[in-house]
Design an enzyme around this catalytic site. Structure first.
Site, PDB file in Angstrom:
ATOM      1  CB  SER A 174     -11.223  26.027  -8.847  1.00 42.59           C
ATOM      2  OG  SER A 174     -12.766  26.979  -8.502  1.00 42.59           O
ATOM      3  CE1 TYR A 182     -12.878  27.644 -14.654  1.00 45.35           C
ATOM      4  CE2 TYR A 182     -14.621  26.650 -12.942  1.00 45.35           C
ATOM      5  CZ  TYR A 182     -13.505  27.648 -13.570  1.00 45.35           C
ATOM      6  OH  TYR A 182     -12.582  28.189 -12.479  1.00 45.35           O
ATOM      7  CE  LYS A 226     -10.051  26.411 -13.219  1.00 42.25           C
ATOM      8  NZ  LYS A 226      -8.776  27.085 -13.648  1.00 42.25           N
TER       9      LYS A 226
END
Ligand code: UDP
Length: 339
Positions: free
Chosen positions: A125, A150, A154
């Site tokens: 992302s 989160y 990644k």
């Protein structure tokens, strides 16, 4: 003989679009998903679009044995890994849930892949870039410390893939850094199905347009941008899915220049929150009730991609016009509301 690709988390929003594009490009696709954050709606849509079902296994990627058994049952040439939790806010209140699920599942996939010479594509992302001084960002931009567990998963998964590809002979991998995926398949048979109140802008816009939400809050109009609202790079989900087909082709076609590569997947065009809402209204003829609200903590002012590396190396570029993408999201919303 056609190549076989495993799509972990393939019953979800992006995974289902990737499954369609891979199948239509001639790959055998196996979808595996624990259905923790979706139901079978999108897989049913995939079946209707393709005219045949895809092989589906309901399983959890955190279980080593389940992953090993899956890799023993098929001979995968590549795996695309989507199976992960993705709610930023929840990751802050339940970090261990996120670290355990997102890291364990990916480690299991990389381990199974390296033993069998299967190439790994990781769905990363643009969140890894954090707040940037001078957008657009290229893959050479430094990553910033993640602002949520989160986002941290990644970054950590990117590192797991980078280090493993460097260490293990025969293992190669690509990380695709998505900007803001939006929209739905032109058939309106698959799309995004947020659970509860949407966090992301476009699902909130379509739900407000459909009367499910009263009013869209525009988080801040005092940013240093042309109209005061944040700038993002909204990438159509079908264009995004096609980038995966190109990346798989690169991995399996022996075209990689190093064992681990990273590509930005975006349009290269910044769009403000107000512009997105206005374009949605023009594209659909539906009014979106909105109000200006305070800034949302943690939001970056402006970020968009420099996608030139993907254009050059993957032979991919974003093509679908924003109005079409927004219309597809609206058609999908109407389809879902009717169900
Ligand atoms: N946004 C907004 N109202 C909403 C949801 C999002 O104004 O209900 C804004 C948000 O502040 C950001 C942009 O829309 O500037 C994109 O937000 P989203 O959550 O979709 O993506 P991300 O923050 O990950 O870029």
């Amino acid at each position: 003989m056609s190549k076989t690709v495993l799509v972990s988390g393939g019953a979800g929003y992006i995974g289902s679009h990737v499954t369609v594009e891979l199948s239509q490009a001639g790959y055998e696709v196996v979808v595996a998903d624990n259905l923790s954050n979706c139901d079978l709606t999108c897989l049913e849509g995939v079946r209707k679009i393709l005219g045949h079902p895809v092989t589906f296994k309901e399983m959890d990627f955190c279980t080593v044995k389940a992953v090993e058994d899956l890799f023993d049952s098929f001979r995968f040439d590549a795996v695309i890994h989507f199976a992960a939790f993705k709610a930023v806010g929840e990751s802050v209140s339940e970090p261990l849930k996120y670290y355990r699920n997102n890291l364990e599942s990916f480690i299991n996939v990389v381990e199974a892949s390296r033993k069998r010479g299967c190439a790994v594509l990781f769905s990363s992302s643009a969140t890894v870039y954090g707040e940037v001084d001078n957008p657009p960002v290229t893959e050479k931009n430094d990553r910033q410390s993640a602002t949520s567990p989160y986002g941290n998963t990644k970054q950590m998964c990117e590192d797991i893939l980078r280090d493993s590809a460097a260490a293990y002979e025969g293992l190669s991998g690509i990380a695709l850094r998505y900007f803001n995926p939006i929209g739905a398949h032109p058939s309106a048979l698959i799309g995004e199905l947020p659970r509860g109140v949407p966090n992301n802008l476009l699902p909130y816009v379509t739900q407000t347009a459909a009367g499910i939400r009263d009013c869209l809050s525009i988080f801040g109009d005092d940013y240093p941008t042309p109209d005061g609202t944040c700038l993002r790079d909204y990438i159509d989900v079908v264009d995004l899915a096609k980038a995966h087909v190109c990346a798989v082709g690169r991995m399996l076609g022996g075209k990689m220049e190093s064992a681990y590569e990273i590509f930005n997947i975006g349009t290269g065009r910044p769009v403000s929150v107000l512009e997105l809402v206005k374009t949605f209204e023009e594209a659909t003829g539906v009014k979106v009730n909105c109000r200006i609200a305070p800034r949302r903590p943690g939001d970056v002012t402006a970020i968009w991609a420099d996608p030139s590396l993907a254009v050059e190396k993957l032979g991919w570029k974003a093509e679908r016009p924003l109005v079409e993408t927004l219309r597809s999201a609206w058609q999908w919303q109407q389809y879902v509301s009717r169900k």
